[in-house]
Scaffold this motif. Structure first.
Motif, PDB file in Angstrom:
ATOM      1  N   GLU A  69       0.808  -1.230   0.000  1.00 22.87           N
ATOM      2  CA  GLU A  69       0.000   0.000   0.000  1.00 22.87           C
ATOM      3  C   GLU A  69       0.837   1.274   0.000  1.00 22.87           C
ATOM      4  OE1 GLU A  69      -2.787  -0.188   3.226  1.00 22.87           O
ATOM      5  OE2 GLU A  69      -3.519  -2.144   2.563  1.00 22.87           O
ATOM      6  N   TYR A  70       2.148   1.108   0.028  1.00 20.93           N
ATOM      7  CA  TYR A  70       3.033   2.269   0.161  1.00 20.93           C
ATOM      8  C   TYR A  70       2.894   3.242  -1.019  1.00 20.93           C
ATOM      9  CZ  TYR A  70       7.286   4.845   1.411  1.00 20.93           C
ATOM     10  OH  TYR A  70       8.174   5.826   1.770  1.00 20.93           O
ATOM     11  N   ARG A  71       2.672   2.699  -2.228  1.00 22.94           N
ATOM     12  CA  ARG A  71       2.566   3.538  -3.432  1.00 22.94           C
ATOM     13  C   ARG A  71       1.389   4.513  -3.329  1.00 22.94           C
ATOM     14  NH1 ARG A  71       5.958   5.616  -5.357  1.00 22.94           N
ATOM     15  NH2 ARG A  71       7.016   4.335  -3.855  1.00 22.94           N
ATOM     16  N   ASN A  72       0.269   4.011  -2.754  1.00 26.48           N
ATOM     17  CA  ASN A  72      -0.923   4.863  -2.665  1.00 26.48           C
ATOM     18  C   ASN A  72      -0.759   5.947  -1.610  1.00 26.48           C
ATOM     19  OD1 ASN A  72      -2.141   3.239  -4.557  1.00 26.48           O
ATOM     20  ND2 ASN A  72      -2.956   1.846  -3.002  1.00 26.48           N
ATOM     21  N   SER A  73      -0.078   5.584  -0.528  1.00 25.85           N
ATOM     22  CA  SER A  73       0.095   6.548   0.552  1.00 25.85           C
ATOM     23  C   SER A  73       1.437   6.273   1.235  1.00 25.85           C
ATOM     24  CB  SER A  73      -1.074   6.361   1.546  1.00 25.85           C
ATOM     25  OG  SER A  73      -0.768   6.946   2.769  1.00 25.85           O
ATOM     26  N   SER A  75       3.288   6.564   3.665  1.00 27.28           N
ATOM     27  CA  SER A  75       3.393   7.048   5.047  1.00 27.28           C
ATOM     28  C   SER A  75       4.417   6.223   5.815  1.00 27.28           C
ATOM     29  CB  SER A  75       2.022   7.003   5.716  1.00 27.28           C
ATOM     30  OG  SER A  75       1.583   5.676   5.802  1.00 27.28           O
ATOM     31  N   LYS A 258       6.837   2.491 -12.226  1.00 26.82           N
ATOM     32  CA  LYS A 258       5.695   2.622 -11.305  1.00 26.82           C
ATOM     33  C   LYS A 258       6.077   3.463 -10.096  1.00 26.82           C
ATOM     34  CE  LYS A 258       3.085  -1.226 -12.872  1.00 26.82           C
ATOM     35  NZ  LYS A 258       3.074  -2.665 -12.933  1.00 26.82           N
TER      36      LYS A 258
END
Lengths: 417, 235
Positions: A69-73, A75, A258
């Protein structure tokens, strides 16, 4: 048929030299038409290859392993674990040159002068020296060493904005992996300059140990694992293999395209522009040559008619005209390739800023500064592709003359003699 | 030299040219036979149909109606490709403007049809060199047409026409572009080839010198054969 083909080739070859000046002009236009795109492509592709490699080595590699999920957010609380084992596995792979463990922390740097949002990247300094160009771009102070606790290197613009210098300190505020606010004091060990406004103004590097400590991560956790591969161009299948064999449930391997979509998009658009330019050049060259080839065939209508009268077949005349354009292509396309390569070789090592003027800071792609030293990429497949493309484009010119010659009337042509 | 072997038989040949508005009647019912060994000339005023008839006999053009039997084959039943093979193997052409290929040497021009026939190199060389010797073209083998005089070019064109030993050689106004002395020598040469090699010649001409050499004169008028006469002098 073999002796016929030899005869046809002989007539075709000599026919193209019947009007030397016209032939030389035609050859010149094909040479230029092939050479210029090869020159531009060598230079541009060289820039892109250099840029991709520099950015990949500075940031998170040609391939990056990170939380799904790091790509989307991106944090601070999204990390991947069991990294030492994965790192070791990857380093045993022959396709991989090296890896870099990264802890990224987004936060704010404060000094008495003010606050600036920054991205702190915790790296292994001893590896970073061998991977990234950043250590070479230190303009003041020194680069990091292993075990540097609270020392960081900062961009020139950030140092100016925060009014900090070598040995000076600033406070870094961020969230740890539990979402709690945390602060750390850092001192400036070195100042770098990359030419990129983004990196020079908002990027900081520290030792990975202190970054882990600030984030609250263990030695087996990272934000990203950067992978430097031998062949950055073809890694789609390699990524799939890694995903199957190495990745953990929460981890994903991603290509640099990406990870840095802005850079990938800009390069793709640039390549499209160059390809469009190349097609325009093809059209211009073909247009220039078309009348030459057509005229050369039509002014020999009586000759063709007398050959037909002597018993030559239509197909033999068609082959002759086709061979003439093949000869044009065979002579001019390799010479064009040679011209393009020679020009690119000639400008190799020159600084674009010296040649064309302008500021290095303006040369950015997707926010990353480009190396302004011309480093052409002499890719044999690419050069062959352009040369072959031009060769076949030239062959299209024979279609109309062949069609017109196939319709000549022997008696009409011989009567008009 | 007439051996009574019929090479060409034309029956009621009609050729009309239709340009969409006007129909021009070029040939209006030609009946003609050509025998092996003939040395014939077609004469007549401009527009009488000489060249049209020559083109039809030479398989360069098709008649509007009527039949052309060449060496037993009916041209009407043959495809263009088959006609082209007949031209290649059995008919030689000599044109008014020589029509030599300017990029080929004299030798290569003469060799051209032999190469189309896929004759092996050694045989080609032997045939061309022997013919060049016979036609007094020795020493000119490597010259391009532009380096030859009109008469020399026409000799090369004749060599090209006869090198394959064709059944029939068609010669269209071959003396039109050369002086009378050269014309005389060309005709003597062709007469020699006719007598020595039994090659059949059919000329189309205005030139009275050609008539002097012919054994048969075919007079054409308004697309018809007006008169056929044998020259007792040359028989």
């Amino acid at each position: 048929m073999r002796s016929n083909l030899l005869l046809i080739s002989k007539i075709g070859w000599r026919s193209i030299w019947r009007n030397k000046r016209r032939t030389l002009i035609s050859l010149f236009s094909i040479v230029i038409g092939t050479g210029i795109p090869i020159f531009f492509v060598c230079i541009a592709w060289g820039f892109y290859a250099g840029l991709i490699d520099d950015v990949a080595r500075l940031m998170s590699g040609h391939i990056t392993y990170e939380h799904v999920e790091y790509r989307n957010s991106p944090s601070n609380d999204l990390w991947v674990d069991d990294i030492q084992k994965i790192d070791q596995t990857l380093n045993n792979n022959s396709e991989i040159l090296t890896t870099k463990q990264i802890v990224n922390l987004q936060g704010v740097a404060h000094t008495a002068k003010g606050s600036v949002g920054i991205s702190l990247m915790g790296v292994e300094p001893e590896k970073e020296i061998t991977i990234s160009f950043l250590p070479e771009n230190i303009i003041e102070g020194k680069y990091l060493s292993k075990g540097d606790e609270r020392w960081v290197v900062v961009g020139q613009k950030l140092a100016k904005n925060l009014n900090i210098d070598i040995g000076k300190k600033f406070v870094f505020t961020t969230n740890n992996v539990d979402g709690e606010l945390t602060e750390e004091l850092f001192r400036v060990k070195g100042v770098f300059k990359t030419g990129s406004k983004e990196i020079d103004g908002h990027f900081v590097q520290s030792d990975i140990g202190i970054a882990r400590k600030v984030a609250g991560l263990s030695n087996d956790d990272v934000s990203q694992l950067g992978i430097i591969v031998k062949n950055p161009d073809n890694h789609e299948n390699f990524i799939k293999d890694l995903q199957k064999s190495v990745a953990k449930n929460s981890g994903v391997f991603l290509s640099w395209q990406k990870i840095m979509p802005d850079v990938a998009t800009t390069i793709r658009m640039d390549r499209t522009a160059i390809s469009s330019f190349m097609i325009m050049l093809v059209v211009i060259v073909l247009f220039t040559m078309f009348s030459t080839i057509l005229m050369s065939a039509l002014e020999r209508k009586r000759e063709f008619a007398s050959l037909l009268a002597l018993g030559a077949q239509q197909i033999e005349l068609k082959i002759q005209i086709f061979l003439e354009t093949i000869f044009f292509g065979l002579i001019a396309c390799p010479l064009g390739a040679l011209l393009g390569i020679s020009l690119a070789k000639w400008v190799e090592g020159y600084d674009m800023m010296d040649m064309f003027g302008g500021k290095a800071e303006d040369m950015t792609v997707g926010g990353f500064g480009m190396d302004t030293i011309i480093t052409p990429l002499f890719s044999l497949p690419l050069i062959l592709q352009i040369s072959i493309f031009f060769f076949f484009a030239v062959q299209l010119l024979s279609i109309l003359p062949i069609y017109l010659i196939s319709r000549i009337s022997i008696t009409d042509e011989l009567r008009s003699a | 030299m007439n051996t009574n072997n019929e090479i060409v038989s034309l029956t009621n040949i009609i050729k009309n040219y239709d340009n969409g508005k006007v129909i021009t009647k070029a040939l209006q019912g030609i009946d003609l036979k050509i025998y092996q060994g003939d040395f014939s000339v077609m004469m007549g005023p401009s527009g009488c149909g000489k060249s049209t008839l020559l083109n039809i006999i030479g398989a360069l053009d098709r008649a509007t109606s009527g039949s052309v039997i060449f060496n037993g084959k009916d041209f009407n039943s043959l495809t263009n490709k088959e006609l082209s093979i007949i031209r290649r193997n059995q008919i030689g052409f000599v044109f008014q403007n020589y029509n030599l290929l300017p990029v080929l040497t004299a030798y290569e021009n003469a060799e051209y049809v032999l190469m189309l026939q896929n004759i092996p190199l050694s045989q080609r060389k032997e045939k061309v060199m022997n013919l060049f010797k016979e036609m007094e073209l020795e020493g000119l083998e490597n010259r391009l047409p532009r380096e030859l005089s009109g008469g020399q070019q026409q000799r090369v064109a004749i060599a090209r026409a006869v090198v394959t030993n064709p059944l029939l050689v068609l010669a269209d106004e071959i003396t039109a572009n050369v002086d009378s002395k050269t014309a005389q020598s060309l005709l003597m040469l062709m007469e020699k080839l006719n007598k020595n090699n039994n090659i059949t010649f059919l000329f189309s001409t205005h030139d009275p010198i050609v008539k002097k050499f012919a054994r048969k004169v075919i007079l054409l008028k308004d697309g018809r054969i007006d008169k056929e006469e044998l020259s007792s002098e040359n028989i």
